[in-house]
Design a protein around this motif. Structure first.
Motif, PDB file in Angstrom:
ATOM      1  N   UNK A  38       0.830  -1.212   0.000  1.00 33.88           N
ATOM      2  CA  UNK A  38       0.000   0.000   0.000  1.00 33.88           C
ATOM      3  C   UNK A  38       0.865   1.262   0.000  1.00 33.88           C
ATOM      4  N   UNK A  39       1.929   1.263   0.793  1.00 30.89           N
ATOM      5  CA  UNK A  39       2.804   2.432   0.909  1.00 30.89           C
ATOM      6  C   UNK A  39       4.099   2.287   0.115  1.00 30.89           C
ATOM      7  N   UNK A  40       4.241   1.191  -0.608  1.00 30.20           N
ATOM      8  CA  UNK A  40       5.450   0.891  -1.364  1.00 30.20           C
ATOM      9  C   UNK A  40       6.695   1.133  -0.510  1.00 30.20           C
ATOM     10  N   UNK A  41       6.740   0.396   0.589  1.00 32.94           N
ATOM     11  CA  UNK A  41       7.850   0.566   1.507  1.00 32.94           C
ATOM     12  C   UNK A  41       8.249  -0.766   2.126  1.00 32.94           C
ATOM     13  N   UNK A  42       9.467  -0.798   2.628  1.00 32.08           N
ATOM     14  CA  UNK A  42       9.979  -1.945   3.359  1.00 32.08           C
ATOM     15  C   UNK A  42       9.986  -1.590   4.838  1.00 32.08           C
ATOM     16  N   UNK A  43       9.464  -2.483   5.659  1.00 28.20           N
ATOM     17  CA  UNK A  43       9.430  -2.296   7.104  1.00 28.20           C
ATOM     18  C   UNK A  43      10.467  -3.242   7.700  1.00 28.20           C
ATOM     19  N   UNK A  44      11.330  -2.703   8.544  1.00 29.64           N
ATOM     20  CA  UNK A  44      12.370  -3.531   9.160  1.00 29.64           C
ATOM     21  C   UNK A  44      12.614  -3.061  10.586  1.00 29.64           C
ATOM     22  N   UNK A  45      13.291  -3.899  11.342  1.00 30.32           N
ATOM     23  CA  UNK A  45      13.595  -3.617  12.734  1.00 30.32           C
ATOM     24  C   UNK A  45      15.071  -3.298  12.885  1.00 30.32           C
ATOM     25  N   UNK A  46      15.357  -2.304  13.713  1.00 26.81           N
ATOM     26  CA  UNK A  46      16.741  -1.992  14.019  1.00 26.81           C
ATOM     27  C   UNK A  46      16.817  -1.173  15.299  1.00 26.81           C
ATOM     28  N   UNK A  47      17.720  -1.535  16.157  1.00 32.80           N
ATOM     29  CA  UNK A  47      17.965  -0.800  17.389  1.00 32.80           C
ATOM     30  C   UNK A  47      18.675   0.513  17.060  1.00 32.80           C
ATOM     31  N   UNK A  48      18.327   1.569  17.742  1.00 30.45           N
ATOM     32  CA  UNK A  48      18.934   2.879  17.475  1.00 30.45           C
ATOM     33  C   UNK A  48      20.425   2.922  17.805  1.00 30.45           C
ATOM     34  N   UNK A  49      20.927   1.937  18.531  1.00 33.37           N
ATOM     35  CA  UNK A  49      22.347   1.917  18.893  1.00 33.37           C
ATOM     36  C   UNK A  49      23.234   1.336  17.797  1.00 33.37           C
ATOM     37  N   UNK A  50      22.630   0.709  16.781  1.00 37.46           N
ATOM     38  CA  UNK A  50      23.436   0.110  15.716  1.00 37.46           C
ATOM     39  C   UNK A  50      24.048   1.195  14.845  1.00 37.46           C
ATOM     40  N   UNK A  51      25.146   0.864  14.195  1.00 37.44           N
ATOM     41  CA  UNK A  51      25.825   1.828  13.321  1.00 37.44           C
ATOM     42  C   UNK A  51      24.904   2.271  12.188  1.00 37.44           C
ATOM     43  N   UNK A  52      24.229   1.310  11.543  1.00 31.84           N
ATOM     44  CA  UNK A  52      23.382   1.695  10.411  1.00 31.84           C
ATOM     45  C   UNK A  52      22.222   2.593  10.849  1.00 31.84           C
ATOM     46  N   UNK A  53      21.647   2.348  12.022  1.00 26.88           N
ATOM     47  CA  UNK A  53      20.566   3.214  12.504  1.00 26.88           C
ATOM     48  C   UNK A  53      21.102   4.613  12.826  1.00 26.88           C
ATOM     49  N   UNK A  54      22.261   4.667  13.447  1.00 30.27           N
ATOM     50  CA  UNK A  54      22.872   5.969  13.709  1.00 30.27           C
ATOM     51  C   UNK A  54      23.082   6.730  12.399  1.00 30.27           C
ATOM     52  N   UNK A  55      23.519   5.986  11.374  1.00 35.06           N
ATOM     53  CA  UNK A  55      23.734   6.597  10.061  1.00 35.06           C
ATOM     54  C   UNK A  55      22.431   7.127   9.469  1.00 35.06           C
ATOM     55  N   UNK A  56      21.390   6.280   9.405  1.00 37.28           N
ATOM     56  CA  UNK A  56      20.177   6.731   8.713  1.00 37.28           C
ATOM     57  C   UNK A  56      19.347   7.717   9.532  1.00 37.28           C
TER      58      UNK A  56
END
Length: 140
Positions: A38-56
């Motif tokens: 419906x929203x043309x999106x990918x939903x995923x889980x990630x802790x805010x402490x991870x490097x990739x979450x800090x990046x995005x």
């Protein structure tokens, strides 16, 4: 309109290689996802402490790939993606959590923090159609 073959491919898989960049330094990780058509999106889980979450969280513009692993050139399929990450909240978070835990019930123990990658560009390589065949969708 996104080609149905692209949607089918994304729905058949569950592992996204997510690429981020912060201060011009790239980084990659793998995350389990569900596709919200419906929203043309990918939903995923990630802790805010991870490097990739800090990046995005600092630079929400990301790239990604989903690929079929095969050595048979005629069977090669995969998508290259561009998108923008946002944190899910409120009703969107409740709906996404139900969908995500239905697909990955073991994630409930981790109390997942869910994010949405709103897709803005998709390029699919689909060698089953024709060698080097590309299907492209742009939603900028």
């Amino acid at each position: 309109m996104i080609d149905k073959r692209i949607i089918d491919f994304i729905q058949e898989h569950h592992l996204l290689t997510l690429s981020t960049s912060k201060e011009n330094i790239p980084y990659c990780c793998n995350v389990f996802y569900i596709y919200d058509e419906k929203n043309n999106s990918l939903i995923f889980s990630s802790d805010t402490k991870t490097k990739h979450a800090q990046d995005f969280m600092e630079n929400p513009e990301v790239a990604g790939t989903i690929a079929l692993e095969t050595k048979d050139v005629e069977k090669i399929q995969g998508v290259q993606l561009l998108g923008k990450i946002t944190e899910l909240k409120g009703g969107e978070l409740n709906n996404a959590t139900k969908q995500y835990l239905k697909e990955f019930p073991y994630a409930e123990k981790m109390k997942p923090q869910l994010w949405e990658m709103k897709l803005t560009f998709i390029k699919m390589t689909h060698n089953k159609l024709d060698f080097g065949k590309k299907l492209i969708w742009e939603g900028f």
